[in-house]
Design an enzyme around this catalytic site. Sequence first.
Site, PDB file in Angstrom:
ATOM      1  N   ASP A 103     -86.240 -13.223  49.091  1.00  0.00           N
ATOM      2  CA  ASP A 103     -87.309 -13.165  48.075  1.00  0.00           C
ATOM      3  C   ASP A 103     -87.327 -14.389  47.154  1.00  0.00           C
ATOM      4  O   ASP A 103     -87.638 -14.273  45.961  1.00  0.00           O
ATOM      5  CB  ASP A 103     -87.175 -11.879  47.234  1.00  0.00           C
ATOM      6  CG  ASP A 103     -87.295 -10.621  48.087  1.00  0.00           C
ATOM      7  OD1 ASP A 103     -88.018 -10.658  49.093  1.00  0.00           O
ATOM      8  OD2 ASP A 103     -86.664  -9.607  47.735  1.00  0.00           O
ATOM      9  N   ASN A 105     -94.546 -13.160  52.861  1.00  0.00           N
ATOM     10  CA  ASN A 105     -94.096 -11.811  52.513  1.00  0.00           C
ATOM     11  C   ASN A 105     -94.836 -11.337  51.268  1.00  0.00           C
ATOM     12  O   ASN A 105     -95.164 -12.140  50.390  1.00  0.00           O
ATOM     13  CB  ASN A 105     -92.588 -11.842  52.215  1.00  0.00           C
ATOM     14  CG  ASN A 105     -92.027 -10.480  51.853  1.00  0.00           C
ATOM     15  OD1 ASN A 105     -92.344  -9.468  52.481  1.00  0.00           O
ATOM     16  ND2 ASN A 105     -91.178 -10.441  50.837  1.00  0.00           N
ATOM     17  N   SER A 156     -95.897  -9.996  44.297  1.00  0.00           N
ATOM     18  CA  SER A 156     -95.967 -11.426  44.595  1.00  0.00           C
ATOM     19  C   SER A 156     -96.153 -11.624  46.089  1.00  0.00           C
ATOM     20  O   SER A 156     -95.526 -10.930  46.892  1.00  0.00           O
ATOM     21  CB  SER A 156     -94.654 -12.126  44.195  1.00  0.00           C
ATOM     22  OG  SER A 156     -94.318 -11.875  42.842  1.00  0.00           O
ATOM     23  N   HIS A 160     -94.032  -8.886  48.154  1.00  0.00           N
ATOM     24  CA  HIS A 160     -92.883  -8.234  47.522  1.00  0.00           C
ATOM     25  C   HIS A 160     -93.353  -7.538  46.251  1.00  0.00           C
ATOM     26  O   HIS A 160     -94.081  -8.144  45.443  1.00  0.00           O
ATOM     27  CB  HIS A 160     -91.806  -9.277  47.199  1.00  0.00           C
ATOM     28  CG  HIS A 160     -90.595  -8.673  46.548  1.00  0.00           C
ATOM     29  ND1 HIS A 160     -89.649  -7.980  47.271  1.00  0.00           N
ATOM     30  CD2 HIS A 160     -90.205  -8.638  45.265  1.00  0.00           C
ATOM     31  CE1 HIS A 160     -88.717  -7.541  46.441  1.00  0.00           C
ATOM     32  NE2 HIS A 160     -89.022  -7.929  45.212  1.00  0.00           N
TER      33      HIS A 160
END
Length: 206
Positions: A143, A105, A134, A107
């Site tokens: 997250d 991911n 990030s 973020h």
Amino acid sequence: LPRLAVLASGRGSNLQCLLDAIAAGQLDARIVGVFSDKPAAAALDKVAPEQRWARSPKDFADREAFDDALADALAASQPDWILCAGYMRILGAHFVQRFNGRLINIHPSLLPLHKGLHTHAQAIAGGHAEHGASVHFVVPELDAGAVIAQARVPVLPDDSAETLAKRVLAVEHPLLLASVQLLAAGRLAERGGVVQFDGQSLFSPL
Ligand code: GAR
């Protein structure tokens, strides 16, 4: 070529960056599908119709049912890596476990700061001098997975959430690309919650 699946809910500028890099010969990989929880997402238009999958969660009984349909469609595309690039829906634990170690991911914050939504407003409200983005492996907790790489930008005195978001987005694209180049080259992996680079952990145990 390494097979990349992209999950996206909106504009798709991070996806576009990857597509541009592939076209320019800077990323040796193939985008095998774009998957969305928003059937009107602009990101979908960036790939051919047969590479698009989009369903509205409203049409499913619960999160698990939506996640299962998404997971089955994803699995059918046989991805080596699954990249969440502006995917705004929480992935259930069952889904995350199914693709464990292959889910990444991006973020828009310097994790572990500002998890969840409205990260730019959070950074301004918190009086932070720095903010950023990030790239991390996805774990069931939101997250919270192992961070692969981060990019930072200053928070300026006159920033609104919008001006700050724009500054962050400009560093997201090269950050995501660099991370995906390493993934596609087989140089990054996650083992026991720790990122390995060329087979070695870059962190010594505390
Ligand atoms: C990016 O800023 C990405 O970091 C963020 O959404 C934006 C998507 O932009 N992701 C999240 O907030 C995930 N929680 P894009 O659609 O133009 O790539």
